[in-house]
Design an enzyme around this catalytic site. Structure first.
Site, PDB file in Angstrom:
ATOM      1  N   ASP A  58       0.851  -1.058  -0.039  1.00  0.00           N
ATOM      2  CA  ASP A  58       0.136  -0.150   0.039  1.00  0.00           C
ATOM      3  C   ASP A  58       0.806   1.313  -0.002  1.00  0.00           C
ATOM      4  OD1 ASP A  58      -2.302   1.528   0.186  1.00  0.00           O
ATOM      5  OD2 ASP A  58      -3.380   0.077   1.475  1.00  0.00           O
ATOM      6  N   ASP A  69      -9.644   3.598  -3.793  1.00  0.00           N
ATOM      7  CA  ASP A  69     -10.395   2.374  -3.316  1.00  0.00           C
ATOM      8  C   ASP A  69     -11.853   2.088  -3.833  1.00  0.00           C
ATOM      9  OD1 ASP A  69      -8.463   1.973  -1.679  1.00  0.00           O
ATOM     10  OD2 ASP A  69      -8.990   2.294   0.159  1.00  0.00           O
TER      11      ASP A  69
END
Length: 396
Positions: free
Chosen positions: A159, A214
């Site tokens: 991430d 996202d």
């Protein structure tokens, strides 16, 4: 084998020269050990967030086998954020959270492997992960890569939080280099959110890269992510895939028709097919969508060319992409609020205008009764799609 490779490269070049060049580069790199086709599996985040433990992971591995999902290509069981303690141990190692993973990650990996599956894990190219409940791997790339291999990890989602403002093109290659030095193939999934157009530079270092923010379990989110991902179609290919984020199928905030469209478009785009629901309690309708082997075959087609949007009239869209054996996958996608007729013209999808074509409906699982010429037209319900594989009756 060489002749098959050359034929595949030629077809890709006819579809998109940029894609062909990048695909050849990846075939010659060390990354060819994993990722030759888009990854398939499950990830914990969309449904569970931080509320994970080893029983959920074990139960998910069991369900992936018992539902038959593992037999049709789903192989990765991926733990997302929140699996570790806040601090490293005295030797600098990441440590599994004792309250949630008391048996440790190595034992969990052994269990998942015993089911014929692979275990994935999560870290971050920053000082902390996005939940800020555990350390990231920035500055610890080689150390953490060694830890992951000692545990038997097969997949790393990496991430982009708490990155200190350091350029991602400096941070992400370091983990790629660390993974290349270990004696275990680990699928490297970059989650850079598409901030600095990773499709341009990530094919040299990663097996997949996020092109979007996202995803959410909503119609607006999946359509927006599909459009964002579509911009980078030319850069995807074997061993390196654009990633519009994980699947929301089965999480409950969309209709089954919308989930079917979501799954179809992701498959055509050669996106990762990472289930994001709780498959231990998935409904028959959810499992039917996720288990459609004909749609999955489009996603896993060895040619590896990402399908893309080739025509639109307002919210009525045609998406298409070439497949091996001179076939073409086509989706008629109705993003409008009412039923409508949509037409795919051969000239828009890479077929000669006079080609005679057989069309197989991948959701009805049958061929259309008549041979088609010049175009395919069908009535499509609101937010639905129809997905076909077109097979010319003669070569083109």
């Amino acid at each position: 084998m060489l002749s098959v490779l050359l034929v595949g490269i030629l077809v890709v070049m006819l579809w998109d020269p940029t894609n062909a060049a990048r695909s050849i580069h990846r075939r010659l790199s060390s990354k060819e050990l994993v990722g030759n086709r888009p990854q398939m599996g499950w990830n914990s985040w969309n449904h569970f967030g931080c509320n994970i433990d080893e029983n959920i992971i074990r139960g998910t591995a069991d369900a992936m086998v018992s539902t038959g999902l593992s037999k049709i290509g789903y192989e990765y069981v991926n733990i997302d954020d929140c699996w570790g303690e806040l601090n490293r141990d005295s030797q600098g190692n990441m440590v599994a959270k004792a309250s949630a993973f008391p048996s440790g990650i190595k034992a969990l990996a052994d269990y998942v492997h015993s089911k014929g599956l692979k275990l994935g894990i999560y870290s971050d190219a920053g000082s902390n992960t996005c939940s800020k409940t555990m350390p990231g791997s920035l500055g610890y790339e080689e150390h953490d890569a060694q830890t992951f291999v000692s545990w038997g990890i097969d997949y790393l989602k990496y991430d982009n939080c708490y990155n200190g403002g350091i350029n991602p093109q400096d941070r992400y290659p370091k983990m790629s280099d660390a993974l290349s030095k270990i004696d275990r193939p680990i699928f490297y999934s970059m989650c850079e959110w598409g901030d600095q157009n990773p499709a341009i530079w990530a094919p040299k270092i990663a097996n997949s890269w996020r092109t979007t923010g996202d995803i959410q379990d909503s119609w607006e989110s999946i359509t927006a992510n599909a459009d964002q991902n579509d911009k980078w179609a030319a850069y995807a290919g074997p061993s390196g895939w654009n990633d519009p984020d994980m699947l929301e199928v089965g999480n409950g905030n969309m209709t089954s028709v919308e989930y079917q469209s979501h799954f179809s478009i992701w498959a055509l785009m050669k996106a990762p097919l990472l289930i994001g629901c709780d498959i231990r309690s998935a409904t028959p309708v959810t499992l039917e969508i996720l288990s459609n082997s004909e749609v999955i075959n489009v996603n896993q087609d060895p040619l590896g060319v990402q399908g893309k949007k080739v025509g639109e009239q307002g919210d009525l869209e045609v998406w298409a992409g070439p497949l091996s054996n001179n076939e073409v996958a086509v989706i008629l996608w109705n993003r409008s609020g009412s039923q409508a007729s949509i037409t795919a013209k051969w000239v828009d999808i890479g077929l000669p205008s006079d080609a005679a074509v057989k069309a197989r409906d991948l959701w009805v699982h049958s061929y259309l009764p008549s041979t088609l010429q010049s175009n395919l037209t069908s009535t499509v319900d609101s937010h639905a799609c129809k997905m076909y594989v077109l097979t010319p009756s003669s070569g083109y």
